[in-house]
Design a protein around this motif. Structure first.
Motif, PDB file in Angstrom:
ATOM      1  N   ARG A 123      31.332  42.013  33.204  1.00  0.00           N
ATOM      2  CA  ARG A 123      32.181  41.170  32.013  1.00  0.00           C
ATOM      3  C   ARG A 123      30.896  40.740  31.012  1.00  0.00           C
ATOM      4  N   TYR A 124      31.540  40.123  29.919  1.00  0.00           N
ATOM      5  CA  TYR A 124      30.465  39.911  28.732  1.00  0.00           C
ATOM      6  C   TYR A 124      29.485  38.704  29.294  1.00  0.00           C
ATOM      7  N   ASN A 128      25.283  39.090  29.158  1.00  0.00           N
ATOM      8  CA  ASN A 128      24.422  38.376  28.329  1.00  0.00           C
ATOM      9  C   ASN A 128      23.614  37.400  29.464  1.00  0.00           C
ATOM     10  N   ARG A 154      31.645  34.875  20.355  1.00  0.00           N
ATOM     11  CA  ARG A 154      30.932  35.503  21.466  1.00  0.00           C
ATOM     12  C   ARG A 154      29.706  35.958  20.785  1.00  0.00           C
ATOM     13  N   LEU A 218      26.580  45.609  24.600  1.00  0.00           N
ATOM     14  CA  LEU A 218      28.153  45.245  24.316  1.00  0.00           C
ATOM     15  C   LEU A 218      28.208  44.808  22.834  1.00  0.00           C
ATOM     16  N   PRO A 221      32.232  42.266  21.878  1.00  0.00           N
ATOM     17  CA  PRO A 221      32.353  41.576  23.296  1.00  0.00           C
ATOM     18  C   PRO A 221      33.783  40.889  23.279  1.00  0.00           C
ATOM     19  N   TYR A 224      36.185  43.812  24.288  1.00  0.00           N
ATOM     20  CA  TYR A 224      35.976  44.179  25.755  1.00  0.00           C
ATOM     21  C   TYR A 224      36.548  43.317  26.542  1.00  0.00           C
ATOM     22  N   GLU A 225      36.199  41.945  26.310  1.00  0.00           N
ATOM     23  CA  GLU A 225      36.950  40.596  26.965  1.00  0.00           C
ATOM     24  C   GLU A 225      38.468  40.906  27.092  1.00  0.00           C
TER      25      GLU A 225
END
Ligand SMILES: [Zn+2]
Length: 424
Positions: A123-124, A128, A154, A218, A221, A224-225
């Motif tokens: 996940r994000y 990170n 983000r 990514l 983000p 994606y989330e």
């Protein structure tokens, strides 16, 4: 036409927030047998409620298409009238996608902070955190910078990997990004594997030391989330500026090179919406700035997508060839054959093609075209990673991640060594 317009709006209203809109939908494999079939197969993308997961760029390849319940009749009618073979491969996409989401949530609970996994999708916050850990552990090799902040707050981070702190102005740079299309989960996983092989587990010292790498694992983000929390099929950014009912822009149609706002590209509810203006999205601005700021040194750009097993070169906006097309094809063939040799036995082979080519499906305002046409990067490629054809679902099952990221890294090494040798 009125009915179509209604379905179009209905589709995206339902999309917002759950998978209920997938009730009664089906996923098809479509096999064009002639050039005319290819053209018809590409035109179905214009039908509201039709979402093309994999394109049939060339004859002999299948297209995989999700069709919402309301559009099933029209979709089948178009294919039947043109005599194009097709079959249903997923009878109940909703339950398949919901099972995939559940599996991901379980896997997340078992992961440690600051580490990443190649047996599930990260996940994000995990991605990170991993980049920050690398910057701390390898301060002489790694720099992590935030290139921009998204609509939902983000950070879009780049990891710069260099054996000498990025201070050699003669060293070539390879820029790579992944995940601009939010639902293509295998793309960020592949970028993360590249990072691992260039920082933590260096087995190819030549490319780690003689090339500087700028990797954005990514780039979208927010999207994606959203694919992890709300809608697995989300593709765009999550900007609300143009429409709160139909948020988001396809950041890969948002670059200021042959940017278009005609047809679907002009409609906020379309998954291909190109945005209110070129470079309206921070998700495209970051690549523009990164390449422009390092113009003389960026020798290759690779944007990672899924799926289809294509290795593609510009120009996507009209299918025309850049002056160095022979070089692009020759290097592309070497990359593709290297990946094919590392792939599981019996796998379908990569196809090296112009991004628009055989099916005349054109993509204006894409990052790959911009990098070459405006950014001046002579080696610009789009990779469409493989699907898992035997299993249902949009992306690869987690058990396949490792195989795909490893074989793809083999191909990226060929690209990197070419860049390296050319710059000596
Ligand atoms: Zn994509």
């Amino acid at each position: 036409m009125k009915v179509l317009a209604f379905l179009f709006v209905a589709l995206f209203v339902f999309v917002y927030g759950s998978h209920e809109y997938l009730e009664g939908s089906k996923v098809y494999d479509v096999k064009p047998m002639t050039k005319k079939h290819l053209l018809v197969a590409s035109s179905v993308e214009q039908i509201p409620g039709v979402d093309v997961w994999q394109r049939a760029h060339v004859l002999g390849r299948i297209a995989r298409v999700l069709v919402l319940k309301e559009s099933l009749d029209q979709f089948e009618l178009v294919l039947k009238s043109a005599n194009i073979p097709f079959e249903v491969v997923i009878e109940d996409p909703k339950s398949v996608i919901e099972a995939e989401i559940k599996q991901q949530k379980m896997a997340r609970m078992n992961r440690l902070n600051g580490t990443i996994s190649f047996t599930s999708y990260n996940r994000y916050d995990e991605i990170n955190a991993y980049l920050d850990v690398l910057a701390e552990k390898y301060p002489t090799r790694v720099t992590v910078e935030t290139l921009g902040t998204t609509e939902e707050g983000r950070e879009i981070k780049v990891i710069k990997i260099s054996s000498n702190g990025g201070n050699n102005p003669n060293k070539p740079i390879i820029v790579s990004d992944a995940g601009v299309h939010a639902r293509e989960w295998i793309a960020p996983a592949t970028a993360l594997y590249m990072i691992t092989k260039l920082v933590e587990d260096i087995t190819e010292r030549d490319v780690a030391d003689n090339v500087d790498w700028f990797i954005i694992p990514l780039i979208n983000p927010d999207g994606y989330e959203y694919t992890h929390t709300d809608d697995r099929m989300w593709r765009k950014t999550r900007t609300m500026a143009t429409s709160t009912e139909c948020p988001g822009v396809d950041a890969n149609r948002n670059y200021d090179f042959k940017w278009s706002n005609i047809g679907n590209f002009s409609k906020p509810c379309s998954i291909l919406f190109s945005g209110p203006s070129a470079f309206s999205e921070v998700e495209s601005q970051v690549i523009r700035n990164l390449i422009n700021d390092n113009k003389s040194r960026v020798k290759a750009y690779l944007t990672i997508h899924s799926y289809g097993k294509y290795f593609m070169y510009p120009y996507a906006y009209d299918g025309s060839s850049p002056p160095n097309v022979e070089e692009l094809i020759s290097l592309g063939n070497q990359v593709a054959s290297t990946i094919d040799a590392l792939a599981a036995p019996g796998s379908e082979k990569y196809v090296v093609t112009n991004s628009a080519d055989a099916m005349k499906y054109t993509s204006p305002g894409s990052s790959g075209d911009w990098a070459m046409g405006a950014g001046g990067v002579n080696l610009s490629y789009v990779i469409e990673l493989p699907p898992k054809s035997e299993e249902p679902g949009f992306d690869l099952p987690p058990s396949d991640i490792e195989q795909v990221v490893k074989e793809t890294w083999g191909g990226i090494l060929v690209l990197a060594r070419y860049v390296m040798n050319k710059s000596i």
